[in-house]
Scaffold this motif. Structure first.
Motif, PDB file in Angstrom:
ATOM      1  N   SER A 130      43.066  46.970 127.315  1.00 21.73           N
ATOM      2  CA  SER A 130      42.946  45.569 127.697  1.00 21.73           C
ATOM      3  C   SER A 130      43.617  45.386 129.052  1.00 21.73           C
ATOM      4  CB  SER A 130      43.625  44.692 126.644  1.00 21.73           C
ATOM      5  OG  SER A 130      43.549  43.350 127.015  1.00 21.73           O
ATOM      6  N   PHE A 131      43.014  44.581 129.916  1.00 21.61           N
ATOM      7  CA  PHE A 131      43.545  44.374 131.269  1.00 21.61           C
ATOM      8  C   PHE A 131      43.607  42.885 131.576  1.00 21.61           C
ATOM      9  CE2 PHE A 131      41.586  48.482 131.089  1.00 21.61           C
ATOM     10  CZ  PHE A 131      42.539  49.302 131.664  1.00 21.61           C
ATOM     11  N   ASP A 132      44.804  42.438 131.941  1.00 24.74           N
ATOM     12  CA  ASP A 132      45.030  41.041 132.308  1.00 24.74           C
ATOM     13  C   ASP A 132      44.667  40.883 133.784  1.00 24.74           C
ATOM     14  OD1 ASP A 132      45.960  38.519 132.889  1.00 24.74           O
ATOM     15  OD2 ASP A 132      47.914  38.805 131.945  1.00 24.74           O
ATOM     16  N   CYS A 153      36.702  37.997 128.971  1.00 20.60           N
ATOM     17  CA  CYS A 153      37.291  36.772 128.416  1.00 20.60           C
ATOM     18  C   CYS A 153      37.536  35.799 129.565  1.00 20.60           C
ATOM     19  CB  CYS A 153      38.600  37.092 127.705  1.00 20.60           C
ATOM     20  SG  CYS A 153      38.420  38.363 126.437  1.00 20.60           S
ATOM     21  N   ARG A 187      44.646  37.804 135.377  1.00 18.23           N
ATOM     22  CA  ARG A 187      45.101  36.505 135.878  1.00 18.23           C
ATOM     23  C   ARG A 187      45.762  36.600 137.246  1.00 18.23           C
ATOM     24  NH1 ARG A 187      48.232  34.545 130.677  1.00 18.23           N
ATOM     25  NH2 ARG A 187      48.650  36.763 130.747  1.00 18.23           N
ATOM     26  N   THR A 205      39.470  36.364 133.022  1.00 15.21           N
ATOM     27  CA  THR A 205      40.914  36.491 133.206  1.00 15.21           C
ATOM     28  C   THR A 205      41.464  37.687 132.431  1.00 15.21           C
ATOM     29  OG1 THR A 205      41.236  34.911 131.410  1.00 15.21           O
ATOM     30  CG2 THR A 205      41.312  34.050 133.667  1.00 15.21           C
ATOM     31  N   GLU A 206      40.603  38.274 131.607  1.00 14.74           N
ATOM     32  CA  GLU A 206      40.989  39.477 130.858  1.00 14.74           C
ATOM     33  C   GLU A 206      39.725  40.250 130.517  1.00 14.74           C
ATOM     34  OE1 GLU A 206      43.135  40.813 126.659  1.00 14.74           O
ATOM     35  OE2 GLU A 206      42.618  38.713 126.989  1.00 14.74           O
ATOM     36  N   ARG A 240      38.514  43.654 128.020  1.00 12.31           N
ATOM     37  CA  ARG A 240      38.900  44.628 127.001  1.00 12.31           C
ATOM     38  C   ARG A 240      37.768  45.625 126.874  1.00 12.31           C
ATOM     39  NH1 ARG A 240      40.060  39.778 124.379  1.00 12.31           N
ATOM     40  NH2 ARG A 240      38.318  40.091 122.950  1.00 12.31           N
TER      41      ARG A 240
END
Length: 195
Positions: A4-6, A94, A8, A82-83, A85
Motif C-alpha cells: 500500500s502506498f500513501d 483510493c 497524499r 491519495t492511496e 494498493r
C-alpha cells in the motif's frame, strides 16, 4: 492485500499540475458552448437557411463534437488517488471522499505508466511519475518513486509486457516515457507507446 502506498504527499503537485489545465479546459468548453447556444438559438428562431446558416450549422455540429470529446476527457484532470494498493487482482486506487477504482492486472486494455526520463542522468521529479487507466477518460494519478517501482515490479512478475524507453517531452515536463502495460497473450505482450 499486498503493498500500500500513501500518495497524499503528492496532493499539491496534483493540484498545481491539474488545476490550471482543468480551468482552461472548462473555459474553452464554456466559450464553445456559448457560441453553440447562440448559433442554435439563431437557427431555432426561424433564421433563413442560407449559405451562412449552413456553415453555421456545420460549425454547431463541430462545436458539439468538440464539447462532447472535451467533457469525456475532463476526468483526466480530476484529483488523483491519495492511496494505491497492489493486490493479486490489480491496482486499487483510493480517491478522496471514499471512491475506489480497480485496475485489473488481466484487463486486456492494460494501463498507462508515465515513467522516469529516458536518460538515466536526468532526475525524475515526483510529478513526472503517473498512473492512469487505458481509457481517454481515465483519471491520472501521480506516483511516488516507490509506488511506481512496485507497480512495474508486480506487472513484470505477472508477465505483463516489459517496456523499453520511449522519450516524451511536453511543454512543462522533462523527457520521460509513457508506456501501456498489457497482459501477455496472443499478441506476445505487445507494448503501446503514447506521447
Amino acid at each position: 492485500m499486498g503493498d500500500s502506498f500513501d500518495l497524499r504527499s503528492l496532493t499539491e503537485i496534483d493540484r498545481t499540475w491539474k488545476l490550471p489545465r482543468l480551468a482552461f479546459a472548462v473555459i474553452m468548453l464554456g466559450a464553445v458552448g456559448c457560441q453553440a447556444v447562440e448559433l442554435f438559438w439563431s437557427i431555432a428562431t426561424g433564421f433563413d437557411w442560407t449559405t451562412t446558416t449552413s456553415v453555421g450549422a456545420s460549425l454547431l455540429l463541430a462545436a458539439a463534437l468538440f464539447i462532447g470529446v472535451g467533457c469525456a476527457g475532463l476526468p483526466r484532470l480530476f484529483r488523483g488517488a491519495t492511496e494505491i494498493r497492489l493486490s493479486s487482482v490489480g491496482v486499487h486506487l483510493c480517491y478522496p471522499g471514499g471512491r475506489q477504482e480497480l485496475q485489473r492486472w488481466d484487463d486486456p486494455a492494460g494501463f498507462l505508466l508515465t515513467g522516469p526520463p529516458a536518460r538515466p542522468d536526468e532526475p525524475a521529479p515526483g510529478g513526472l511519475l503517473r498512473f492512469s487507466g487505458p481509457r481517454f477518460s481515465s483519471r491520472r494519478t501521480f506516483l511516488t518513486r516507490a509506488a511506481y517501482d512496485a507497480i512495474v515490479t508486480e506487472a513484470s512478475r505477472r508477465g505483463m509486457a516489459a517496456p523499453t524507453n520511449f522519450p516524451r517531452r511536453g511543454a512543462d515536463e522533462r523527457p520521460g516515457r509513457i508506456v501501456r502495460w498489457r497482459p501477455a497473450g496472443p499478441s506476445g505482450g505487445r507494448v503501446s507507446f503514447h506521447g
